[in-house]
Scaffold this motif. Sequence first.
Motif, PDB file in Angstrom:
ATOM      1  N   GLN A   1      51.091  10.299  19.169  1.00 40.61           N
ATOM      2  CA  GLN A   1      49.820  10.832  19.664  1.00 40.61           C
ATOM      3  C   GLN A   1      49.804  10.989  21.198  1.00 40.61           C
ATOM      4  O   GLN A   1      48.983  10.388  21.897  1.00 40.61           O
ATOM      5  N   PRO A   2      50.683  11.831  21.736  1.00 35.56           N
ATOM      6  CA  PRO A   2      50.759  11.974  23.196  1.00 35.56           C
ATOM      7  C   PRO A   2      49.490  12.534  23.839  1.00 35.56           C
ATOM      8  O   PRO A   2      49.249  12.307  25.026  1.00 35.56           O
TER       9      PRO A   2
ATOM     10  N   PRO B   1      40.956  15.370   9.124  1.00 39.62           N
ATOM     11  CA  PRO B   1      41.342  14.910  10.461  1.00 39.62           C
ATOM     12  C   PRO B   1      40.764  13.552  10.847  1.00 39.62           C
ATOM     13  O   PRO B   1      40.997  13.097  11.965  1.00 39.62           O
ATOM     14  N   LEU B   2      40.021  12.886   9.962  1.00 36.06           N
ATOM     15  CA  LEU B   2      39.381  11.630  10.350  1.00 36.06           C
ATOM     16  C   LEU B   2      40.378  10.486  10.434  1.00 36.06           C
ATOM     17  O   LEU B   2      40.432   9.767  11.431  1.00 36.06           O
ATOM     18  N   ALA B   3      41.166  10.290   9.384  1.00 36.04           N
ATOM     19  CA  ALA B   3      42.169   9.222   9.392  1.00 36.04           C
ATOM     20  C   ALA B   3      43.173   9.478   8.288  1.00 36.04           C
ATOM     21  O   ALA B   3      42.805   9.655   7.122  1.00 36.04           O
TER      22      ALA B   3
ATOM     23  N   VAL C   1      46.603   7.873  12.082  1.00 38.39           N
ATOM     24  CA  VAL C   1      46.165   8.742  13.174  1.00 38.39           C
ATOM     25  C   VAL C   1      44.943   9.533  12.731  1.00 38.39           C
ATOM     26  O   VAL C   1      44.642   9.637  11.547  1.00 38.39           O
ATOM     27  N   GLY C   2      44.246  10.095  13.700  1.00 38.45           N
ATOM     28  CA  GLY C   2      43.083  10.908  13.401  1.00 38.45           C
ATOM     29  C   GLY C   2      41.953  10.630  14.367  1.00 38.45           C
ATOM     30  O   GLY C   2      42.091   9.860  15.326  1.00 38.45           O
TER      31      GLY C   2
ATOM     32  N   ASP D   1      41.538   7.431  17.046  1.00 37.70           N
ATOM     33  CA  ASP D   1      41.422   7.756  18.471  1.00 37.70           C
ATOM     34  C   ASP D   1      40.155   7.162  19.053  1.00 37.70           C
ATOM     35  O   ASP D   1      40.140   6.655  20.185  1.00 37.70           O
ATOM     36  N   TYR D   2      39.077   7.227  18.299  1.00 36.26           N
ATOM     37  CA  TYR D   2      37.818   6.666  18.777  1.00 36.26           C
ATOM     38  C   TYR D   2      37.916   5.146  18.879  1.00 36.26           C
ATOM     39  O   TYR D   2      37.448   4.543  19.853  1.00 36.26           O
TER      40      TYR D   2
END
Length: 312
Positions: A37-38, A75-77, A87-88, A92-93
């Motif tokens: 996740q760059p 795209p949530l998880a 990831v998702g 990220d949150y």
Amino acid sequence: MAGTCTLRNVTMGAMLTLLGLCGTAGAQEVFDLSPGQPARVRAQKNDAAIATIAKDFTFVSPGKFTVAVSPGGPPLATYATDAKTVVGADPDYASAIADSLGLELELVPVAWIDWPLGLVSGKYDAVISNVGVTEQRKEKFDFSTYRQGLHGFFVKSDSAIGAIREPKDTAGLRIIVGAGTNQERILLRWNDDNIGAGLKPLELQYYDDDAAGLLALASARADVIVQPHAQLVYIAARDHTIKRVGTLSAGWPDRSDVAITTRKGSGLADALTVATNGLIESGVYAKNLDHWHLSEEALPKSETNPPGLPKS
């Protein structure tokens, strides 16, 4: 480093199922599902949020923010291409919240059905997994809101339907919806409104799985599909065959929000609300949602324990 992510309790069956969704080339062009996740947006430590944590609150692991997440799909998880990193948008949150609290993030992948017991029993500090605020859940949990709970109206990419904003826009349409879902409940009310106004009724269609529903839409046997918004955003990026023409709040006619979930009275919820509002003010919040194509779900501000969906 604050926000560094480790994983435990990975379920192999769920992993393999979700990898089938993640490996589609079309979606990979839009969504980065790599483990590194760059492009993840990092946040600064928020001293005000840290100061709001109750003095008697104890984190599950010292120096870590332990968060449960259910990898239900992008795209949530979802599981990344390495088959073990989650990831998702929700991870990220969670990372940004951990940064705000000056903590390292530890994600715990769990089955959706297991998060309530795990949270109550103290296995993790919080759940960040698209949990909607309801009055019934508020009896056992505290909430710090971070997204709107939206359903999406999607049609074929070449459909003549331009926008769906209110009941009259759906009059006479053939709409795919899940049986027993919140969106079905709302659409039945819309249908009553339309009939009462002398408009054509809706035709609600039900299918056993998403693939069958999408095939019905593609073959013009249906006009619209209604599902949780984030799911359809991903499908649109994956298939390039559907487009959004509207959104619908899960709490229609009121707004219904998604929230970080914590143990009732644990003393953490207010701090998480302060942290979220700090992310909104700094722009990190908007960048995270935009990265996952979920800007429509943005909140103007976070609230602790707002009104939720009423008890049925």
